[in-house]
Design an enzyme around this catalytic site. Structure first.
Site, PDB file in Angstrom:
ATOM      1  CB  SER A 134      -0.881  -0.004   1.255  1.00  0.00           C
ATOM      2  OG  SER A 134      -1.500   1.258   1.460  1.00  0.00           O
ATOM      3  CE1 TYR A 147      -3.932  -2.248   5.189  1.00  0.00           C
ATOM      4  CE2 TYR A 147      -3.168  -0.040   4.634  1.00  0.00           C
ATOM      5  CZ  TYR A 147      -3.646  -1.276   4.247  1.00  0.00           C
ATOM      6  OH  TYR A 147      -3.838  -1.540   2.909  1.00  0.00           O
TER       7      TYR A 147
END
Length: 269
Positions: A134, A147
Site C-alpha cells: 500500500s 496497518y
C-alpha cells in the site's frame, strides 16, 4: 507436465485478487485463488475458471496444505500473489493489542508462512512473487499505526526475497496502491460518508482523492495489470522493485497543495 504457468493468488474472492485472477486466466495461466469466504471464491472461480481453495492464511498447517494441494494438482508453482490483508485503525495509543496482532498476523505473518511453504517450488520454477502492499508503506496517515507498519514490513519481506534468492532465479516485487475500489475500501468510504455527512461512498471517494493528481480512485483491474506484468517474463530484469499504482499521489508534495486548495481541518487536533 503442462507448460502453463501456475499462480496462487491469496485474497482472491474480491477486489484486486479477483481482478488478478481474471487477468491471469485470460493470459492462459492456471490460477488457484484462496481466502476464507467460500461463496466469494466460488463466484470468482465460476467467472474465471480459477480453482477455489478455502484457506486461512494465518494457519501454518492450512498454508502448507494449500501449497501442497496446488502443486499436487498442477505439478508446479510459478507465481505467488500475496494479496490477503486486513485493516484496523488507531494510533499507537489507541489501537488495541487484539487489532494490532490481527493486522500483523494477516498482513505479515501470513505472507511469511506462505512464502516459506512455496519457496522450494518457486525456486524450482525460477518463479516470481508479487506482494500487494500500500502507499501506506511509503507515506503515513493519521490513525494507521498497525496497518502502515504491517505494509511497510511486507515490502521489506518481499525485498529480502529478491536479495536472498535472486541469485537462484526468484523475482520478488511489490505494488503499492492508493485508494482502489474494493470491498475493504468501500466499507471505509461508507463510514467516512456517514461521519462527514457525505452523499454516500461515491462522494467519499471523490473527497478522498481530490488531492490526487488522477483525481479519482483506482480500479482493481488497474492494479491487476501491474501485478500481471511483474509476474510475466516481460519483467524478467525487475527484482526487489516497489511499483506505486496510486494515480500519482506519492509524487505530490503536500507543501504545495495550499496553492491550489483551501485546506481546513475536519476535526480539532
Amino acid at each position: 507436465m503442462s507448460d502453463q504457468r501456475v499462480v496462487l493468488v491469496t485474497g482472491g474472492g474480491s477486489g484486486i485478487g479477483a481482478a488478478t485472477a481474471r487477468l491471469l486466466r485470460a493470459d492462459g495461466c492456471r490460477v488457484v485463488i484462496s481466502g476464507r469466504r467460500p461463496e466469494a471464491l466460488e463466484r470468482v472461480a465460476r467467472e474465471t475458471g480459477a480453482v477455489a481453495r478455502v484457506s486461512d492464511a494465518t494457519d501454518p498447517d492450512a498454508v502448507q496444505e494449500l501449497v501442497e494441494g496446488t502443486v499436487s494438482a498442477f505439478g508446479r508453482l510459478d507465481g505467488l500473489v500475496l494479496n490477503a490483508g486486513v485493516g484496523r485503525g488507531g494510533s499507537v495509543g489507541d489501537v488495541t493489542l487484539e487489532d494490532w496482532e490481527l493486522v500483523m498476523r494477516t498482513n505479515l505473518t501470513g505472507p511469511f508462512l506462505l512464502l516459506r511453504a512455496a519457496l522450494p517450488h518457486l525456486l524450482r520454477a525460477r518463479g516470481a512473487v508479487v506482494a500487494v502492499s500500500s502507499v501506506s508503506a511509503l507515506r503515513n496517515g493519521a490513525g494507521s499505526a498497525a496497518y502502515a507498519t504491517s505494509k511497510a514490513a511486507l515490502l521489506q519481506l518481499c525485498r529480502s526475497l529478491a536479495v536472498d534468492y535472486g541469485p537462484r532465479g526468484l523475482r520478488a516485487n511489490t505494488v503499492c496502491p492508493s485508494w482502489v475500489r474494493t470491498e475493504m475500501a468501500d466499507r471505509r468510504m461508507t463510514r467516512f460518508a456517514a461521519e462527514e455527512g457525505l452523499a454516500g461512498p461515491d462522494a467519499a471517494y471523490r473527497e478522498a482523492t481530490r488531492l490526487s493528481p488522477a483525481g479519482r480512485p483506482g480500479e482493481p483491474e488497474e492494479v491487476a495489470a501491474a501485478i500481471g506484468w511483474l509476474l510475466s517474463p516481460a519483467a524478467s530484469y525487475v527484482n526487489g522493485a516497489v511499483l506505486t499504482v496510486d494515480g500519482g499521489v506519492t509524487a505530490l508534495d503536500p507543501g504545495t497543495t495550499a496553492f491550489d486548495f483551501r485546506l481546513e481541518p475536519r476535526h480539532e487536533a
